[in-house]
Design an enzyme around this catalytic site. Sequence first.
Site, PDB file in Angstrom:
ATOM      1  N   ASP A 457       4.240  -0.149 -61.480  1.00  0.00           N
ATOM      2  CA  ASP A 457       4.791  -0.980 -62.718  1.00  0.00           C
ATOM      3  C   ASP A 457       6.327  -1.536 -62.285  1.00  0.00           C
ATOM      4  O   ASP A 457       6.731  -1.246 -61.192  1.00  0.00           O
ATOM      5  CB  ASP A 457       4.977   0.047 -63.857  1.00  0.00           C
ATOM      6  N   ASP A 767       6.037   5.296 -64.414  1.00  0.00           N
ATOM      7  CA  ASP A 767       7.172   6.304 -65.034  1.00  0.00           C
ATOM      8  C   ASP A 767       6.891   6.598 -66.328  1.00  0.00           C
ATOM      9  O   ASP A 767       7.357   7.584 -66.998  1.00  0.00           O
ATOM     10  CB  ASP A 767       8.464   6.018 -64.594  1.00  0.00           C
ATOM     11  N   ASP A 771       2.110   4.089 -68.605  1.00  0.00           N
ATOM     12  CA  ASP A 771       1.410   3.922 -67.640  1.00  0.00           C
ATOM     13  C   ASP A 771       0.250   5.314 -67.561  1.00  0.00           C
ATOM     14  O   ASP A 771      -0.572   5.169 -66.615  1.00  0.00           O
ATOM     15  CB  ASP A 771       2.364   4.448 -66.300  1.00  0.00           C
TER      16      ASP A 771
HETATM   17  N1  ATP Z   1      14.101   0.608 -76.965  1.00  0.00           N
HETATM   18  C1  ATP Z   1      13.372  -0.555 -77.065  1.00  0.00           C
HETATM   19  N2  ATP Z   1      13.749  -1.104 -78.251  1.00  0.00           N
HETATM   20  C2  ATP Z   1      13.111  -2.231 -78.262  1.00  0.00           C
HETATM   21  N3  ATP Z   1      12.563  -2.980 -77.457  1.00  0.00           N
HETATM   22  C3  ATP Z   1      12.541  -2.505 -76.231  1.00  0.00           C
HETATM   23  C4  ATP Z   1      12.871  -1.203 -75.905  1.00  0.00           C
HETATM   24  N4  ATP Z   1      12.578  -0.924 -74.574  1.00  0.00           N
HETATM   25  C5  ATP Z   1      11.994  -2.094 -74.013  1.00  0.00           C
HETATM   26  N5  ATP Z   1      11.981  -2.959 -75.083  1.00  0.00           N
HETATM   27  C6  ATP Z   1      10.990  -4.143 -74.965  1.00  0.00           C
HETATM   28  O1  ATP Z   1       9.690  -4.045 -74.896  1.00  0.00           O
HETATM   29  C7  ATP Z   1       9.298  -4.782 -73.541  1.00  0.00           C
HETATM   30  C8  ATP Z   1       8.281  -3.927 -72.854  1.00  0.00           C
HETATM   31  O2  ATP Z   1       8.399  -2.526 -72.606  1.00  0.00           O
HETATM   32  P1  ATP Z   1       7.299  -1.469 -72.056  1.00  0.00           P
HETATM   33  O3  ATP Z   1       7.876  -0.309 -72.483  1.00  0.00           O
HETATM   34  O4  ATP Z   1       6.127  -2.061 -72.340  1.00  0.00           O
HETATM   35  O5  ATP Z   1       7.375  -1.932 -70.324  1.00  0.00           O
HETATM   36  P2  ATP Z   1       8.502  -0.916 -69.456  1.00  0.00           P
HETATM   37  O6  ATP Z   1       7.888   0.268 -69.404  1.00  0.00           O
HETATM   38  O7  ATP Z   1      10.037  -1.189 -69.819  1.00  0.00           O
HETATM   39  O8  ATP Z   1       8.189  -1.690 -68.129  1.00  0.00           O
HETATM   40  P3  ATP Z   1       7.285  -1.327 -66.915  1.00  0.00           P
HETATM   41  O9  ATP Z   1       5.877  -1.431 -67.597  1.00  0.00           O
HETATM   42  O10 ATP Z   1       7.304  -2.488 -65.831  1.00  0.00           O
HETATM   43  O11 ATP Z   1       7.836  -0.131 -66.412  1.00  0.00           O
HETATM   44  C9  ATP Z   1      10.552  -4.920 -72.706  1.00  0.00           C
HETATM   45  O12 ATP Z   1      10.517  -5.893 -71.806  1.00  0.00           O
HETATM   46  C10 ATP Z   1      11.617  -4.965 -73.825  1.00  0.00           C
HETATM   47  O13 ATP Z   1      11.724  -6.321 -74.230  1.00  0.00           O
HETATM   48 CA    CA Z   2       7.974   1.745 -66.668  1.00  0.00          CA
END
Ligand code: ATP
Ligand code: CA
Length: 825
Positions: A457, A767, A771
């Site tokens: 990720d 993390d 995932d």
């Molecule tokens: N706390 C939050 N509140 C609102 N929107 C959020 C928040 N955190 C992340 N986002 C939005 O949600 C999207 C995707 O988050 P998601 O948790 O699916 O992926 P990630 O864990 O951040 O990324 P990765 O999978 O690469 O680790 C982000 O791109 C962001 O635009």
């Molecule tokens: Ca992540």
Amino acid sequence: MSDTKIPRYNCSTLLINVTTSTLTKAQKRWRLAYWTIYSFRAMLSVLPKGRLLSAEILTSHDYIALDVEPEPSSSHDEANKLVSNSIDPDMDGIRLAEMVKNKDSHTLSLLGGVEGVANALGTNPEYGINGNDEDVSRRSQLFGANTYHKPPPKGLLHFVLEAFKDTTILILLVCAALSLGFGIKEHGAEEGWYEGGSIFVAVFLVIVVSAFSNFRQARQFDKLSKISNNIKVEVVREARRLQISIFDLVVGDIVFLKIGDQIPADGLFLDGHSLQVDESSMTGESDHVEVDSTNNPFLFSGSKVADGYAQMLVVSVGMNTAWGEMMSSISSDSNERTPLQARLDKLTSTIGKVGLAVAFLVLVVLLARYFTGNTKDENGIKEYNGSNTDIDDVFNAVVSIVAAAVTIVVVAIPEGLPLAVTLTLAYSMKRMMTDQAMVRKLPACETMGSATVICTDKTGTLTLNQMKVTKFWLGQESIVQETYCKIASSIRDLFHQGVGLNTTGSVSKLKPGSSVAEFSGSPTEKAVLSWAVLEMGMEMDKVKQKYSILHVETFNSEKKRSGVLIRRKADNTTHIHWKGAAEIILAMCSHYYESNGVIKSMDGNGRSQMENIIHGMAASSLRCIAFAYKQVSEEETAYNNDVKARQRLKEEGLTLLGIVGIKDPCRPGVQKAVEACQSAGVEIKMITGDNVFTAKAIATECGILRLDQQVEKGEVVEGVEFRNYTDEERIQKVDKIRVMARSSPFDKLLMVQCLKKKGHVVAVTGDGTNDAPALKEADVGLSMGIQGTEVAKESSDIVILDDDFTSVATVLSPGDQLHSGCFCW
Ligand SMILES: Nc1ncnc2c1ncn2[C@@H]1O[C@H](COP(=O)(O)OP(=O)(O)OP(=O)(O)O)[C@@H](O)[C@H]1O
Ligand SMILES: [Ca+2]
């Protein structure tokens, strides 16, 4: 208050030096009060320490009221008073523990509900417990510590006995004994012991080495489980949000829970929204349980937060909880055999059996030949001649035949083979620890060297997870340092609500009275909160005072947004705020705000301009978060037709407030690590929840997509696209994909399954809670030790302790890993 106080030593000199005749009435009272306290404290200081602890008087309000030491701030003073409540001496720890275990609402209401229990435990729902050393040690004396008794570790002798139980060892021992006996019989004690003796020495060596290595491995696992059990939890003590070790948690603490956390002790739901808990580790029930303040406020340690967030009041810890009891009865089993070990064990026993069979056959044939007179000695005379043969000669002949058979058995059994693997594994585990990788599941040690694909990720693995808002668009205008002051106050207000109330993070003062704020929550939340405080002038306390939260839809990786329904206390109007992935929020909007507070309708042209703004920010590797708002009447909040008729917030016709771009730099060294993996023939795929343009930009920065090469069709896909392929299409296209953006947890899992079907050995690094399914499915799952959620860690085989992708590359690099190590043997 601090201005009016007199420092203590001044006070004493003043009171001692002034003669009684010159004192006013008020001064006389002061003097009397001073001497009373002084002599009382002197008396207390000569009391034994144990009695001091139980002396409630120390924390009584009178004492605090008369403390004349100058205090830096009045707000701290207030907090201090509120958190110095004493514990109700009638509070029975066992009763509390039983109440939670049995979900006993009746007892809870008798105790005055959750607030009643909090009061009795000396906890202020907002400021937590006092949390000083004395308070914490008193609480752990009264209610126990949050640790459980573990069965004592097994000694070396246990492993020696264990090694003796092996059938091949037993066979070898019997052979050694026979061989020794026959040897002595045939060649005398002087020379005859060589063969049997050397078998004994060999068996002894095998036993000692394998027992010792198993013993060390068990010790290492104990050490590792201590590290992995030492989870950090977020609590509030003396009005400050702190990270403490799970073992330091005491009854009365208030713990913050968020999605992906493991509940660290038994407790009661104090405050929070949409909390869903996965109690499957305790009850085996896989359905999520809804926890709230009215129907079911009971929270069990060991279960996981599946959705929502909450504050929990800890009411029982350690051995008083069902989890503690369960954990203390389980002894960690480090004797798990890896697939290679299992295969070699099987091979050894098969070879052993074949050896035995051959030996038996040889024995039968030789005996038959001897007894049928088919064998002759050097002089050509039959060795066996019926009853004429000397009984001693017959015995000698039989002994040498049996000895020959025994030799076959001894030679055939490859006892050293599994031992070689055990030793290599122990070495491999030790080396991985120095590479910052903690092995949770031993079989992973074997697979990791042979991974052909790594699915990683982005956020937190390839990037640092240190986020900062660097861009801000309001309408069609990019706001920079100089133009922040031009933003209309009504718009600022809306941002204060949208950020301050729609968050799982928090803002608190670093030190009482100081103006430096401290932010907590997920990295994204922290970035947005600090931006709102520092650039938009948000004051969290004030916002919270003015509004009450009616309903929350918490953020999760599937929806990628969070929303709140709030009520303004002044005029009882209700409002909705959404915050989330920019293009998803944009799709929910029909209007947008300009910086002067004017609302504009978003026609086709306006929308595509907004899309361009998002693309532009994302292409410069920023993570885009948009905010949207709408005032609604309370009836307008829809209910979906779920059985429980859960409230759902309006998702269309909103007004876009603005979009922020958050910078999350790549980890240094990632590019090299990616290159190293690629040149070793391991393919790297990025699967992220983030926007496709951000994903592409970061992938190019890290070297997953080559800067000098045109991105071909099919190299970058979005989660929905991949999900909607047919099975055949997916199998056909999966190899080409290098980046998958906007993926849900299910898409990540689907990708891993698909790659495995194609015969790849798949490693997954991640993390987040999103995932976890992919980590579990992977051949080798690697999670991040520092920022990783508990759920991710638990689903993984290896925990990367320093969160660095470079360590991932080292661990997974083929080469001097176990496989090659084995081939050397
Ligand atoms: N706390 C939050 N509140 C609102 N929107 C959020 C928040 N955190 C992340 N986002 C939005 O949600 C999207 C995707 O988050 P998601 O948790 O699916 O992926 P990630 O864990 O951040 O990324 P990765 O999978 O690469 O680790 C982000 O791109 C962001 O635009
Ligand atoms: Ca992540």
